[in-house]
Motif scaffolding. Structure first.
Motif, short mmCIF file in Angstrom:
data_model
loop_
_atom_site.label_atom_id
_atom_site.label_comp_id
_atom_site.label_asym_id
_atom_site.label_seq_id
_atom_site.Cartn_x
_atom_site.Cartn_y
_atom_site.Cartn_z
N SER A 104 67.80 126.41 -26.94
CA SER A 104 66.91 127.48 -27.39
C SER A 104 65.49 127.13 -26.94
O SER A 104 65.26 126.10 -26.29
CB SER A 104 66.97 127.62 -28.91
N ASN A 106 62.98 125.89 -28.40
CA ASN A 106 62.42 124.62 -28.87
C ASN A 106 63.45 123.50 -29.03
O ASN A 106 63.11 122.42 -29.50
CB ASN A 106 61.73 124.85 -30.22
N VAL A 107 64.70 123.78 -28.64
CA VAL A 107 65.76 122.76 -28.73
C VAL A 107 66.50 122.74 -27.40
O VAL A 107 67.18 123.71 -27.05
CB VAL A 107 66.74 123.06 -29.87
N GLU A 111 71.19 119.40 -27.53
CA GLU A 111 70.48 118.63 -28.55
C GLU A 111 70.66 119.17 -29.97
O GLU A 111 70.44 118.45 -30.93
CB GLU A 111 68.98 118.58 -28.23
N MET A 112 71.05 120.45 -30.12
CA MET A 112 71.13 121.00 -31.47
C MET A 112 72.17 120.26 -32.30
O MET A 112 71.90 119.83 -33.43
CB MET A 112 71.43 122.49 -31.46
N MET A 115 71.03 116.78 -33.02
CA MET A 115 69.98 116.78 -34.04
C MET A 115 70.59 116.89 -35.43
O MET A 115 70.19 116.17 -36.37
CB MET A 115 69.03 117.96 -33.78
N ARG A 152 64.29 121.72 -41.53
CA ARG A 152 64.94 121.63 -40.22
C ARG A 152 66.11 122.64 -40.11
O ARG A 152 66.32 123.24 -39.06
CB ARG A 152 65.47 120.22 -39.97
N LEU A 156 66.35 125.63 -37.39
CA LEU A 156 67.46 125.84 -36.47
C LEU A 156 68.06 127.23 -36.62
O LEU A 156 68.51 127.84 -35.64
CB LEU A 156 68.52 124.76 -36.67
N GLU A 159 65.79 129.39 -34.66
CA GLU A 159 66.07 129.23 -33.24
C GLU A 159 67.31 130.03 -32.84
O GLU A 159 67.34 130.67 -31.79
CB GLU A 159 66.28 127.75 -32.91
#
Length: 956
Positions: A104, A106-107, A111-112, A115, A152, A156, A159
């Motif tokens: 996305s 910002n991710v 990585e999502m 994370m 967080r 997400l 996102e």
């Protein structure tokens, strides 16, 4: 009647409960609102849920809850699914859901999930998503109510809702994953469902817009096409956020405003998705679906023009009357199937409002033995028509009323400790209904109950099912050729023309097993102080362990263990363990057929439970405190007075030929059956017995082999939860402790505990009869048993690490499979037996890629220690799970169940978290070198039958 209904309606309205939430202070930038759908309902919403809306139209619901004590559940739903797709967009709603985890704004891609794992969430268990016809859902199960973690999670979700990247390269990589998922699902069962939908819902989205989509669209749709569809439907006025857990509502509102309030969409609102048109004037029609692996079944459905029915008192009363009627019919069919030798395997009656907002659906479905469809159709049609013509007996209705009394009463008592998961799931699936409290539902039921009369229920059922004159009939069969529609219609007409006799009236009976003799005396009563477990010993040797908790109101979890189980039968009589598991309870008691027993137990939470585990006979379950003594009496009766009804044996044998004929129907089934046979040298304790062996087993053999084990072997009872300790001790004293003396030491089964693995090692190709593009695959390394807790935990963690590595490689990078998992199984019974395995599914064309990738990952684990980030991603979710581990009754039941007979379990329980926390990267590396630095002993590949030549087939 009208005056009474008006009173009830007024009663419902007076209960207004949402004013408190509206009046309470809220965070800036949000508006508290009435509960969802309250404007169309005259039922009382649950006042404990806070509803609100952002200025951009995004809606939210927040429910503070402390069961579990730490976990916070976050759900986001979007009013968007496959029903909205155009012809060239089929499957893109689901594809978009997949892309939410692939990068996305910002991710970065990949990585999502990592994370979330670093935050303590496990992908699949705590992090997931789904796409349906009209809704897409995203879920995060946070391990604790940490403000940073909640922030967080909502970040997400934001996102996902607005910032998915749709990088073309990422889209291309994900195509393989979705195609693998599609391939895994689209077997003969899915094909049958498609054919049924074409008959029942022609030209509607149910038949033309499956969420999985089409191969052509999945393979060719561009990233830009997905982005356009995403922008059109992912918009704040179509989104709901649900948060349930130990949270501060104002803090949640503040985060929602911070994350979502600046999101503005200028385009006009879109329409609803759940509307379609069906032709209710259609004539009687039929269709068949024939496949060599499918079960025989018939579904008969008719759709009636109706109206939009919001969640009101009137609808509730209709649905209650129909649910009572349907339950009675199901009981009638179950009883007849027990008492008569008919080819019936199961049936249900259905009645639903709200299909496409304007139709009611009535019908029934039935399954049976191969080739029996004509008798199945007649049996079910005539049973339903009998209810239309003759109605129901007072005794039948009274039994169902008792069940509903208990259901509403126990739900109201349980409400204070209802799980966050149950609340979140109910809000997600609310659709156009209103979320009510269980206490309110109980009060409403008490007001409605007087109107659940024989006349009212008979009239309601007859009103709807008398209209079943032109149904659509769908038949599945394994017969060699398609069965003509005219033949099915003719069979239906013959059944409709058959005369119907009135049902037999059955007399009510009283429970016969309430006196087991003088109450037993307590001879030892101690408490394990640090664990709060009370241990009691009765004079006859019965052991009782009690752990009182406040985790669940009005709920006692119980366990009964009598030494023996599968070990009692041994290798030579292993088939009798299967027979007992399947028939012992349904065989009833000497004084009560199991159907009579179920009628006796109506209105209680008691279940006739008794079975066979690896090392004990007994049962586990849950019961309301008021019903504990009756539950103990029922279980005690099964140890002293089993019925061994031949009806149960007939029912057990009835489906066996069909079950065995379909063992190779899917890759997973074929692999599981063959694997157990090959690895254990066809040891009957672990492998499925031949059909002729299991059909030959009977109750005379079971009774002879059981002997007095249930009456004499060591017995331990555990009770956990909302327990009145004195009352519980007295109830056990009057039941199990009143019986003759039992052994005070366990049986010696050591001679049975050394089974060897097969000397036949290597690669095994297993033929299956499923789809040509489906594969099941498993590779197995032998290890050892559960000698040491930390080693067992370390091997489990190594399996988690392996799963993460393989998911990255096989799913995310290569798109060769929808899912892959590693598993460590170290037996705590057979202490020389353990396995470490990797399992996946996919397309046979990808076998080489799958095997090479697994080899590479395992080789890397052996070659050097894993990096600290991967270690933490695998380890953190387990560590976080300990926060609520000791606040769950199921956790405690596993310990309390054998407190006196297995004290080592207490030591392990105390040390579990400390041992797990002490595991290091180097520990995993040493274990990988010890157990995986060798060729796998077994590799199993379940392949389409035509791919496995006659000379290479294994374990046919």
């Amino acid at each position: 009647m009208k005056n009474a209904l008006r009173f009830i309606l007024g009663f419902a309205i007076i209960f207004g409960g949402s004013a408190d939430a509206l009046a309470a202070p809220s965070a800036a930038g949000v508006e508290r609102t009435q509960p969802w759908n309250a404007e169309t309902s005259d039922l009382e919403p649950d006042a404990s849920i806070i509803y609100g809306r952002l200025p951009n139209g995004l809606r939210y619901a927040i429910r503070p809850n402390h069961r579990p004590q730490n976990q916070v559940l976050v759900r986001m739903t979007i009013d968007f699914g496959s029903a909205a797709e155009a012809e060239d967009e089929q499957g893109l709603a689901h594809f978009i859901e997949h892309m939410a985890f692939n990068g996305s704004t910002n991710v970065p891609e990949g990585e999502m999930v990592k994370m979330l794992e670093r935050l303590g969430l496990s992908f699949g268990a705590d992090t997931n998503a789904s796409t349906g016809y009209t809704q897409t859902q995203y879920k995060l199960d946070l391990p604790k109510a940490d403000p940073r973690l909640i922030e967080r999670a909502l970040f997400l979700m934001r996102e996902t809702a607005r910032e998915i990247s749709f990088d073309p390269a990422a889209v291309d990589r994900e195509r393989g994953v979705i195609l693998a998922e599609k391939s895994a699902r689209e077997n003969f069962g899915f094909q049958s469902a498609r054919a049924a939908n074409n008959l029942f819902y022609p030209n509607s989205f149910y038949a033309t817009r499956y969420p999985i989509g089409t191969t052509e669209v999945i393979q060719s749709a561009s990233a830009e096409t997905m982005r356009a569809l995403y922008r059109a439907y992912y918009r704040p006025d179509r989104i709901k956020i649900i948060v349930v857990g130990p949270v501060d509502p104002i803090a949640i509102e503040r985060e929602l405003a911070a994350k979502f309030a600046d999101w503005q969409v200028d385009a006009p609102p879109l329409g609803v998705l759940d509307q379609c048109t069906l032709d209710t004037a259609r004539g009687l029609s039929a269709q068949s679906f024939v496949h060599p692996e499918i079960s025989e079944s018939i579904s008969v459905q008719q759709f009636l023009q109706d109206k939009k029915r919001p969640d009101t008192l009137n609808r509730t009363m209709i649905e209650l009357k129909m649910s009572i009627a349907n339950a009675i019919i199901s009981r009638r069919m179950a009883r007849r199937s027990r008492e008569e030798d008919i080819p019936f395997l199961g049936a249900s009656v259905n009645f639903n409002f709200g299909l496409c907002d304007q139709y009611a659906a009535i019908g029934y479905g039935v399954a049976g033995k191969d080739g029996s469809w004509r008798s199945l159709l007649a049996f079910t049609e005539q049973t339903v028509r009998q209810a239309v013509e003759y109605g129901f007996e007072e005794s039948e209705i009274a039994e169902q009323i008792k069940r509903l009394d208990a259901q509403y009463e126990n739900a109201a008592k349980d409400e204070g400790t209802e799980s966050s998961g149950a609340i979140a799931n109910a809000l997600v699936t609310l659709d156009e209904d209103v979320y009510n409290s269980d206490k309110y539902r109980q009060i409403l039921w008490r007001q409605i109950r007087p109107f659940m009369t024989k006349a009212a229920i008979n009239a309601e059922f007859a009103f709807w099912f008398r209209q079943m004159e032109r149904p659509q009939i769908f038949l599945t069969s394994k017969q060699g050729a398609s069965i003509a529609a005219d033949e099915i219609v003719a069979a239906y007409a013959v059944s409709r023309g058959a005369p119907i006799a009135a049902p037999m009236t059955r007399a009510a009976v009283r429970f016969a097993y309430i006196d087991f003799g003088p109450a037993g005396a307590v001879i030892a009563d101690k408490t394990i102080a640090d664990l709060g477990i009370r241990t009691i010993r009765f004079a006859n040797g019965v052991l009782l362990n009690i752990k009182k908790t406040d985790f669940e109101d009005n709920r006692i979890r119980y366990s009964l263990r009598i030494d023996g189980g599968q070990l009692h039968f041994g290798k030579e009589n292993a088939v009798l363990a299967s027979l007992m598991s399947a028939t012992y309870v349904s065989g009833g008691l000497k004084a009560h057929d199991v159907e009579d027993l179920r009628s006796i137990l109506a209105g209680t939470t008691v279940s006739p439970a008794f079975g066979v585990a690896d090392r004990y006979f007994g049962a586990t379950g849950a019961v309301a405190p008021a019903d504990l003594e009756r539950q103990l009496q029922v279980m005690a009766a099964y140890t002293t007075n089993p019925g061994y009804s031949e009806n149960a044996l007939r029912l057990f044998r009835r489906p066996l030929p069909e079950l065995y004929a379909r063992l190779k129907a899917t890759p997973a089934s074929a692999l599981a059956i063959a694997m157990s046979k090959i690895m254990t040298n066809d040891d009957p304790r672990f492998a499925l017995a031949p059909l002729e062996t299991i059909q030959a087993a009977d109750f005379a053999m079971l009774k002879s082999t059981l002997g007095d084990a249930l009456r004499q072997n060591r017995l331990e009872i555990a009770l956990v939860g909302d327990v009145d300790e004195d009352a519980a001790i007295a109830a056990v004293a009057r039941s199990f402790a009143a019986l003759p003396t039992r052994a005070d030491v366990g049986k010696d089964y050591s001679a049975q505990l050394q089974p060897a693995w097969s000397a036949q090692r290597g690669n095994f190709d297993i033929p299956h009869n499923g789809e040509a593009n489906q594969l099941a695959w498993r590779r197995v390394w032998t290890t050892t048993g559960d000698h040491d807790q930390k080693t067992t935990q370390s091997m489990d963690l190594l399996a988690r690490v392996t799963t993460l590595r393989l998911t990255d490689e096989l799913r995310e990078k290569l798109g060769a499979t929808y899912g892959v998992s590693a598993n460590s199984d170290m037996s705590n019974l057979y202490l020389q037996r353990g396995t470490f395995s990797v399992a996946t599914a996919g397309d046979p064309k990808d076998i080489a890629t799958i095997e090479a990738t697994v080899d590479q990952v395992i080789s890397a684990l052996v070659k050097s220690p894993i990096d600290s980030d991967l270690f933490e991603r695998a380890r953190k979710p387990v560590l976080e799970s300990y926060a609520d581990w000791k606040k769950k009754n199921n956790t405690w039941l596993g310990v309390v169940a054998e407190t006196q007979t297995n004290p080592d379990r207490l030591k392990r329980f105390r040390e579990s978290e400390t041992n797990f926390a002490s595991i290091t990267v180097n520990d995993l590396w040493e274990l990988a070198k010890q157990y995986l630095d060798k060729p796998a002993e077994f590799t199993f590949r379940a392949l389409p039958d035509e791919m496995v030549s006659a000379g290479e087939k294994s374990a046919e």
